[in-house]
Design a protein around this motif. Structure first.
Motif, PDB file in Angstrom:
ATOM      1  N   PHE A   1       2.979   0.710   1.499  1.00 37.82           N
ATOM      2  CA  PHE A   1       2.346   0.393   2.788  1.00 37.82           C
ATOM      3  C   PHE A   1       3.443   0.273   3.851  1.00 37.82           C
ATOM      4  CE2 PHE A   1      -0.258  -1.500  -0.576  1.00 37.82           C
ATOM      5  CZ  PHE A   1      -1.479  -0.902  -0.331  1.00 37.82           C
ATOM      6  N   GLN A   2       3.382   1.161   4.839  1.00 36.30           N
ATOM      7  CA  GLN A   2       4.302   1.106   5.971  1.00 36.30           C
ATOM      8  C   GLN A   2       3.444   1.214   7.229  1.00 36.30           C
ATOM      9  OE1 GLN A   2       8.054   3.332   5.614  1.00 36.30           O
ATOM     10  NE2 GLN A   2       7.410   3.988   3.587  1.00 36.30           N
ATOM     11  N   VAL A   3       3.214   0.070   7.843  1.00 36.60           N
ATOM     12  CA  VAL A   3       2.253  -0.017   8.941  1.00 36.60           C
ATOM     13  C   VAL A   3       2.744  -1.035   9.967  1.00 36.60           C
ATOM     14  CG1 VAL A   3       0.188   0.667   7.645  1.00 36.60           C
ATOM     15  CG2 VAL A   3       0.948  -1.717   7.578  1.00 36.60           C
ATOM     16  N   MET A   4       2.154  -0.949  11.168  1.00 35.09           N
ATOM     17  CA  MET A   4       2.417  -1.922  12.226  1.00 35.09           C
ATOM     18  C   MET A   4       1.080  -2.475  12.717  1.00 35.09           C
ATOM     19  SD  MET A   4       5.741  -2.003  12.729  1.00 35.09           S
ATOM     20  CE  MET A   4       6.073  -2.499  14.423  1.00 35.09           C
ATOM     21  N   PRO A   5       1.031  -3.757  13.074  1.00 33.52           N
ATOM     22  CA  PRO A   5      -0.218  -4.292  13.643  1.00 33.52           C
ATOM     23  C   PRO A   5      -0.613  -3.495  14.881  1.00 33.52           C
ATOM     24  CG  PRO A   5       1.350  -6.059  13.168  1.00 33.52           C
ATOM     25  CD  PRO A   5       2.096  -4.781  13.012  1.00 33.52           C
ATOM     26  N   LEU A   6      -1.837  -3.011  14.902  1.00 34.27           N
ATOM     27  CA  LEU A   6      -2.262  -2.070  15.941  1.00 34.27           C
ATOM     28  C   LEU A   6      -2.099  -2.657  17.340  1.00 34.27           C
ATOM     29  CD1 LEU A   6      -3.520   0.684  16.581  1.00 34.27           C
ATOM     30  CD2 LEU A   6      -5.776  -0.383  16.362  1.00 34.27           C
TER      31      LEU A   6
ATOM     32  N   ARG B   1      -1.564   0.436  12.344  1.00 26.10           N
ATOM     33  CA  ARG B   1      -1.170   1.792  12.737  1.00 26.10           C
ATOM     34  C   ARG B   1      -0.100   2.252  11.762  1.00 26.10           C
ATOM     35  NH1 ARG B   1       3.596   3.498  15.574  1.00 26.10           N
ATOM     36  NH2 ARG B   1       2.978   5.557  16.265  1.00 26.10           N
ATOM     37  N   PRO B   2      -0.272   3.428  11.121  1.00 22.55           N
ATOM     38  CA  PRO B   2       0.761   3.924  10.206  1.00 22.55           C
ATOM     39  C   PRO B   2       2.082   4.152  10.954  1.00 22.55           C
ATOM     40  CG  PRO B   2      -1.285   5.185   9.990  1.00 22.55           C
ATOM     41  CD  PRO B   2      -1.435   4.340  11.216  1.00 22.55           C
ATOM     42  N   TYR B   3       3.159   3.733  10.346  1.00 23.14           N
ATOM     43  CA  TYR B   3       4.471   3.949  10.956  1.00 23.14           C
ATOM     44  C   TYR B   3       5.546   3.936   9.877  1.00 23.14           C
ATOM     45  CZ  TYR B   3       8.861   3.261  13.392  1.00 23.14           C
ATOM     46  OH  TYR B   3      10.160   3.401  13.814  1.00 23.14           O
TER      47      TYR B   3
END
Length: 370
Positions: A188-193, A79-81
């Motif tokens: 890349f700035q993301v969190m595991p969904l 998930r983008p964050y």
């Protein structure tokens, strides 16, 4: 006596990644962790109220390394964050890292980018050479901003003055002349969904991996005969503190659920550099995107005693680590990897990179021996 090809000590980022790589190469792996769960400090779970929280403080994934993203994407969707942090200073919530808005709002100015750059040049205190974290900040933004944003926060976080910490600590926090209020600027700035724990469970779900939790390495090290040990715990503990203990900073977490509030604060994390015993408050729904009628937060209280979280970057500590590292280099059948084993203030992606490199090295050696 249990015999195994590989014993991996610690089921956090470093240990889990090495275990998966070895297992996927056909090796039999036993991974243990003294905690009752996988994922190490990145462990997340739903609290009693159904809010997904990070038990050991916020973990924000960011990297510029495509290889790390590609590897982890085998085990999670994303998930983008973009993480944003505000600091409470003089009754205002101001962007940190310091940027154009921070300066303008704090001092009642209306500077453009060039004006902010000129402001920094005017107030900075040149330091040559730059040795400490205090030198870094004074050299960049001067004394007033140092005292308002860094001086007391550093004392709380590390139990030391910025003048006693290596320059690299403050160098992790940039200073900006534009209005970019993101805490990180990585590609890349993301969190595991579905959370970190789910990602680790998928990573370790391999027929060649046996996972045993609630198992302390010290209690079983003489009961397991491993062809190779991958150790991710504190390196001084492995050697029974023969040269003395390496200093680490620990944390106490105070979790709270607020059932009557949908949102507690405007961004994921608010820092408190000058007020309160805690350093920051994180509200998890910002990070996860979860919809819930209430919200859950955590306050972080740095402390000297407790589980080791942060190696303390000082020259004398690095010198002590080097003595342990010299012992480690004499152990061809033991690999030390991770923040505690390598006594490095790694981000998660840096731990992942170190783990992938370690696995490549181990498999390379194993292939040569075979």
């Amino acid at each position: 006596m249990i015999k195994i090809d590989f014993l991996v000590v610690g089921a956090g980022f470093a240990g889990s990644i090495v275990a998966e790589r070895l297992a996927s190469a056909g090796r039999q792996v036993l991974i243990i962790d003294k905690r009752p769960h996988v994922a190490g400090n990145a462990y997340d779970e739903h609290d009693a109220h159904g809010v997904l929280v990070h038990r050991y403080g916020p973990h924000i994934f960011h990297t510029n390394a495509q290889r790390i993203v590609d590897y982890l994407s085998q085990f999670t969707e994303w998930r983008p964050y973009e993480h944003r942090v505000l600091a409470q200073v003089e009754g205002q919530l101001l962007p940190i890292p310091i940027n154009r808005d921070t300066v303008n709002r704090l001092y009642g100015l209306n500077l453009d980018e060039a004006g902010v750059q000129a402001f920094f040049e005017r107030v900075r205190e040149p330091r040559e050479p730059v040795r400490s974290s205090e030198d870094v900040v004074l050299n960049t933004v001067g004394r007033d901003l140092y005292e308002k944003f860094f001086k007391h926060y550093t004392r709380k976080q590390w139990g030391l003055d910025a003048s006693e910490l290596s320059a690299g600590v403050a160098a992790r926090i940039p200073v900006r002349t534009n209005q970019d209020d993101r805490y990180f600027t990585d590609t890349f700035q993301v969190m595991p969904l579905h959370g970190y724990t789910r990602m680790f469970e998928h990573m370790l779900d391999h027929p060649n991996i046996r996972t045993e939790l609630g198992v302390d390495f010290a209690a079983i090290r003489n009961k397991v005969k491993a062809g190779h040990i991958v150790y991710t715990g504190p390196i001084d503990a492995y050697y029974d503190y023969c040269y003395g203990k390496l200093p680490y900073r620990s944390l106490h977490f105070e979790h709270e659920h607020l059932p009557a509030l949908a949102q507690y604060q405007p961004v994921g994390t608010v820092n408190y550099p000058n007020d309160h015993a805690y350093t920051r408050i994180t509200e998890f729904k910002h990070l996860t995107g979860q919809a819930h009628a209430g919200t859950s937060i955590v306050r972080e209280y740095p402390q000297a005693e407790g589980d080791p979280y942060y190696p303390i970057p000082r020259p004398e500590n690095e010198a002590l680590y080097k003595r342990y590292q010299a012992l480690a280099l004499q152990e061809p059948h033991v690999t030390f990897v991770g923040r505690l084993a390598q006594y490095r203030y790694y981000n998660m992606d840096q731990v992942a990179a170190a783990a992938l490199k370690a696995a490549d090295n181990i498999l390379g050696v194993a292939q040569e021996v075979a």
